[in-house]
Scaffold this motif. Structure first.
Motif, PDB file in Angstrom:
ATOM      1  N   ASP A  98       7.303   7.089   5.141  1.00  0.00           N
ATOM      2  CA  ASP A  98       8.468   6.293   5.521  1.00  0.00           C
ATOM      3  C   ASP A  98       8.346   5.732   6.934  1.00  0.00           C
ATOM      4  OD1 ASP A  98       9.507   6.783   3.034  1.00  0.00           O
ATOM      5  OD2 ASP A  98      10.923   8.327   3.714  1.00  0.00           O
ATOM      6  N   ILE A  99       7.589   6.404   7.802  1.00  0.00           N
ATOM      7  CA  ILE A  99       7.442   5.891   9.167  1.00  0.00           C
ATOM      8  C   ILE A  99       6.749   4.527   9.174  1.00  0.00           C
ATOM      9  CG2 ILE A  99       7.486   8.161  10.258  1.00  0.00           C
ATOM     10  CD1 ILE A  99       4.467   8.041  10.547  1.00  0.00           C
ATOM     11  N   PHE A 100       5.928   4.257   8.155  1.00  0.00           N
ATOM     12  CA  PHE A 100       5.250   2.963   8.119  1.00  0.00           C
ATOM     13  C   PHE A 100       6.195   1.842   7.680  1.00  0.00           C
ATOM     14  CE2 PHE A 100       1.924   6.141   7.931  1.00  0.00           C
ATOM     15  CZ  PHE A 100       1.146   5.731   8.995  1.00  0.00           C
ATOM     16  N   PHE A 101       7.236   2.188   6.924  1.00  0.00           N
ATOM     17  CA  PHE A 101       8.283   1.198   6.661  1.00  0.00           C
ATOM     18  C   PHE A 101       9.003   0.866   7.971  1.00  0.00           C
ATOM     19  CE2 PHE A 101       8.320   3.176   2.270  1.00  0.00           C
ATOM     20  CZ  PHE A 101       7.700   2.098   1.655  1.00  0.00           C
ATOM     21  N   GLY A 102       9.098   1.868   8.849  1.00  0.00           N
ATOM     22  CA  GLY A 102       9.696   1.643  10.166  1.00  0.00           C
ATOM     23  C   GLY A 102       8.901   0.659  11.003  1.00  0.00           C
ATOM     24  N   VAL A 103       7.584   0.679  10.858  1.00  0.00           N
ATOM     25  CA  VAL A 103       6.739  -0.282  11.587  1.00  0.00           C
ATOM     26  C   VAL A 103       7.084  -1.705  11.146  1.00  0.00           C
ATOM     27  CG1 VAL A 103       4.366  -1.073  11.956  1.00  0.00           C
ATOM     28  CG2 VAL A 103       4.876   1.384  11.942  1.00  0.00           C
ATOM     29  N   VAL A 104       7.203  -1.896   9.840  1.00  0.00           N
ATOM     30  CA  VAL A 104       7.567  -3.216   9.319  1.00  0.00           C
ATOM     31  C   VAL A 104       8.973  -3.596   9.785  1.00  0.00           C
ATOM     32  CG1 VAL A 104       7.956  -4.573   7.225  1.00  0.00           C
ATOM     33  CG2 VAL A 104       6.001  -3.021   7.360  1.00  0.00           C
ATOM     34  N   ALA A 105       9.864  -2.619   9.844  1.00  0.00           N
ATOM     35  CA  ALA A 105      11.221  -2.887  10.329  1.00  0.00           C
ATOM     36  C   ALA A 105      11.206  -3.369  11.775  1.00  0.00           C
ATOM     37  CB  ALA A 105      12.087  -1.639  10.182  1.00  0.00           C
ATOM     38  N   VAL A 106      10.319  -2.808  12.592  1.00  0.00           N
ATOM     39  CA  VAL A 106      10.194  -3.273  13.981  1.00  0.00           C
ATOM     40  C   VAL A 106       9.814  -4.751  14.001  1.00  0.00           C
ATOM     41  CG1 VAL A 106       8.823  -3.065  16.110  1.00  0.00           C
ATOM     42  CG2 VAL A 106       9.678  -1.006  14.965  1.00  0.00           C
ATOM     43  N   ALA A 107       8.886  -5.150  13.141  1.00  0.00           N
ATOM     44  CA  ALA A 107       8.469  -6.557  13.078  1.00  0.00           C
ATOM     45  C   ALA A 107       9.626  -7.453  12.652  1.00  0.00           C
ATOM     46  CB  ALA A 107       7.288  -6.715  12.119  1.00  0.00           C
ATOM     47  N   VAL A 108      10.356  -7.037  11.622  1.00  0.00           N
ATOM     48  CA  VAL A 108      11.454  -7.869  11.100  1.00  0.00           C
ATOM     49  C   VAL A 108      12.589  -7.967  12.113  1.00  0.00           C
ATOM     50  CG1 VAL A 108      13.223  -8.024   9.297  1.00  0.00           C
ATOM     51  CG2 VAL A 108      10.874  -7.419   8.685  1.00  0.00           C
TER      52      VAL A 108
ATOM     53  N   ALA B 200       0.829  -1.211   0.000  1.00  0.00           N
ATOM     54  CA  ALA B 200       0.000   0.000   0.000  1.00  0.00           C
ATOM     55  C   ALA B 200       0.861   1.257   0.000  1.00  0.00           C
ATOM     56  CB  ALA B 200      -0.935  -0.001   1.201  1.00  0.00           C
ATOM     57  N   ASN B 201       1.922   1.219   0.777  1.00  0.00           N
ATOM     58  CA  ASN B 201       2.792   2.378   0.881  1.00  0.00           C
ATOM     59  C   ASN B 201       3.488   2.677  -0.447  1.00  0.00           C
ATOM     60  OD1 ASN B 201       3.659   4.468   2.459  1.00  0.00           O
ATOM     61  ND2 ASN B 201       4.997   3.251   3.731  1.00  0.00           N
ATOM     62  N   LEU B 202       3.957   1.651  -1.135  1.00  0.00           N
ATOM     63  CA  LEU B 202       4.619   1.857  -2.419  1.00  0.00           C
ATOM     64  C   LEU B 202       3.631   2.207  -3.528  1.00  0.00           C
ATOM     65  CD1 LEU B 202       7.239  -1.048  -2.432  1.00  0.00           C
ATOM     66  CD2 LEU B 202       7.675   1.398  -2.086  1.00  0.00           C
ATOM     67  N   ALA B 203       2.459   1.613  -3.487  1.00  0.00           N
ATOM     68  CA  ALA B 203       1.494   1.796  -4.579  1.00  0.00           C
ATOM     69  C   ALA B 203       0.820   3.163  -4.540  1.00  0.00           C
ATOM     70  CB  ALA B 203       0.438   0.693  -4.540  1.00  0.00           C
ATOM     71  N   VAL B 204       0.258   3.520  -3.408  1.00  0.00           N
ATOM     72  CA  VAL B 204      -0.518   4.763  -3.341  1.00  0.00           C
ATOM     73  C   VAL B 204      -0.181   5.616  -2.130  1.00  0.00           C
ATOM     74  CG1 VAL B 204      -2.464   3.860  -4.648  1.00  0.00           C
ATOM     75  CG2 VAL B 204      -2.443   3.602  -2.173  1.00  0.00           C
ATOM     76  N   GLY B 205       0.593   5.095  -1.221  1.00  0.00           N
ATOM     77  CA  GLY B 205       0.905   5.819   0.001  1.00  0.00           C
ATOM     78  C   GLY B 205      -0.179   5.602   1.047  1.00  0.00           C
ATOM     79  N   ILE B 206       0.220   5.581   2.283  1.00  0.00           N
ATOM     80  CA  ILE B 206      -0.744   5.409   3.368  1.00  0.00           C
ATOM     81  C   ILE B 206      -1.303   6.772   3.768  1.00  0.00           C
ATOM     82  CG2 ILE B 206      -0.977   4.671   5.784  1.00  0.00           C
ATOM     83  CD1 ILE B 206       1.054   2.422   5.047  1.00  0.00           C
ATOM     84  N   ILE B 207      -0.438   7.783   3.732  1.00  0.00           N
ATOM     85  CA  ILE B 207      -0.865   9.161   3.983  1.00  0.00           C
ATOM     86  C   ILE B 207      -0.547   9.958   2.717  1.00  0.00           C
ATOM     87  CG2 ILE B 207      -0.471  11.249   5.325  1.00  0.00           C
ATOM     88  CD1 ILE B 207       0.198   9.514   7.691  1.00  0.00           C
ATOM     89  N   GLY B 208      -1.580  10.449   2.080  1.00  0.00           N
ATOM     90  CA  GLY B 208      -1.360  11.203   0.845  1.00  0.00           C
ATOM     91  C   GLY B 208      -0.886  10.288  -0.268  1.00  0.00           C
ATOM     92  N   SER B 209       0.044  10.766  -1.075  1.00  0.00           N
ATOM     93  CA  SER B 209       0.546   9.959  -2.189  1.00  0.00           C
ATOM     94  C   SER B 209       1.740   9.123  -1.742  1.00  0.00           C
ATOM     95  CB  SER B 209       0.972  10.863  -3.354  1.00  0.00           C
ATOM     96  OG  SER B 209       2.225  11.454  -3.078  1.00  0.00           O
ATOM     97  N   GLU B 210       2.156   8.227  -2.618  1.00  0.00           N
ATOM     98  CA  GLU B 210       3.310   7.378  -2.317  1.00  0.00           C
ATOM     99  C   GLU B 210       4.597   8.186  -2.208  1.00  0.00           C
ATOM    100  OE1 GLU B 210       2.834   7.280  -6.824  1.00  0.00           O
ATOM    101  OE2 GLU B 210       1.512   7.365  -5.094  1.00  0.00           O
ATOM    102  N   ASN B 211       4.593   9.438  -2.662  1.00  0.00           N
ATOM    103  CA  ASN B 211       5.779  10.297  -2.599  1.00  0.00           C
ATOM    104  C   ASN B 211       5.862  11.108  -1.311  1.00  0.00           C
ATOM    105  OD1 ASN B 211       6.573   9.473  -5.198  1.00  0.00           O
ATOM    106  ND2 ASN B 211       5.154  10.930  -6.108  1.00  0.00           N
ATOM    107  N   ASN B 212       4.856  11.004  -0.436  1.00  0.00           N
ATOM    108  CA  ASN B 212       4.852  11.746   0.821  1.00  0.00           C
ATOM    109  C   ASN B 212       5.903  11.135   1.760  1.00  0.00           C
ATOM    110  OD1 ASN B 212       4.317  12.995   3.252  1.00  0.00           O
ATOM    111  ND2 ASN B 212       2.095  12.804   3.076  1.00  0.00           N
ATOM    112  N   PRO B 213       6.910  11.909   2.167  1.00  0.00           N
ATOM    113  CA  PRO B 213       7.973  11.348   3.016  1.00  0.00           C
ATOM    114  C   PRO B 213       7.484  10.865   4.386  1.00  0.00           C
ATOM    115  CG  PRO B 213       8.259  13.725   2.734  1.00  0.00           C
ATOM    116  CD  PRO B 213       7.144  13.307   1.831  1.00  0.00           C
ATOM    117  N   VAL B 214       6.317  11.328   4.827  1.00  0.00           N
ATOM    118  CA  VAL B 214       5.781  10.866   6.107  1.00  0.00           C
ATOM    119  C   VAL B 214       5.473   9.371   6.046  1.00  0.00           C
ATOM    120  CG1 VAL B 214       3.882  11.162   7.761  1.00  0.00           C
ATOM    121  CG2 VAL B 214       4.895  13.151   6.665  1.00  0.00           C
TER     122      VAL B 214
END
Length: 179
Positions: free
Chosen positions: A106-116, A90-104
């Motif tokens: 990136d925090i959701f990639f951090g959530v996945v990093a916490v899991a990994v 979702a983050n790469l395709a359309v973005g979770i907040i705004g468009s996929e180009n919104n730098p904010v």
């Protein structure tokens, strides 16, 4: 003396063709769709990224099948991997907040990093994985609050759904650790 995998208590090995075949079908879907509509416009890079993501999911599945000692543990791993995949997709395709180009976003990639990172620190043991999924749910809420309080938008429904998935995985890992 021969060792077999038949003594495991879960059915993960039987699902292997479904998992790998489903990943291949999902990767082919945009190629088929592009033959019928202008709405889908993928290039080689898009297929490469999705192929890499699907390969990661399939390899995570293979790892889960090796380490899981129960169906509960296997289902927990499937939920955690699925939640991670959906977040990244979702983050790469359309973005979770705004468009996929919104730098904010990136925090959701951090959530996945916490899991990994949590899974690696837990050495894929159910009790540790339960704590890792709990930490991931906390990171999910923190990401939501960061976005909301920073005036970047709100993703309360997304956060609720994802926290539900992380916490369900945590409970299933906890159940499999005590079994």
């Amino acid at each position: 003396m021969t060792t077999t995998m038949e003594n495991t208590t879960h059915t993960g090995h039987r699902l292997r063709p479904l998992v790998w075949g489903g990943a291949a079908a999902l990767l082919l879907l945009p190629a088929v769709a592009m033959q019928f509509t202008e709405e889908v416009q993928w290039d080689g890079f898009d297929f490469l990224v999705m192929g890499g993501m699907l390969l990661a999911v399939c390899l995570a599945y293979e790892t889960a099948v090796r380490f899981a000692r129960s169906n509960a543990c296997l289902v927990a791993a499937a939920i955690a991997v699925g939640a991670s995949f959906l977040t990244v997709w979702a983050n790469l395709a359309v973005g979770i907040i705004g468009s996929e180009n919104n730098p904010v976003n990136d925090i959701f990639f951090g959530v996945v990093a916490v899991a990994v990172v949590g899974a690696l620190l837990a050495r894929l043991r159910p009790r540790g994985l339960a704590w890792a999924m709990l930490a991931t749910a906390v990171a999910q809420v923190a990401a939501c609050l960061y976005a909301w309080l920073g005036g970047h938008g709100h993703v309360f429904v997304f956060t609720g759904v994802m926290c539900g998935l992380w916490l369900t995985a945590a409970q299933l890992f906890r159940n499999s650790a005590s079994a």
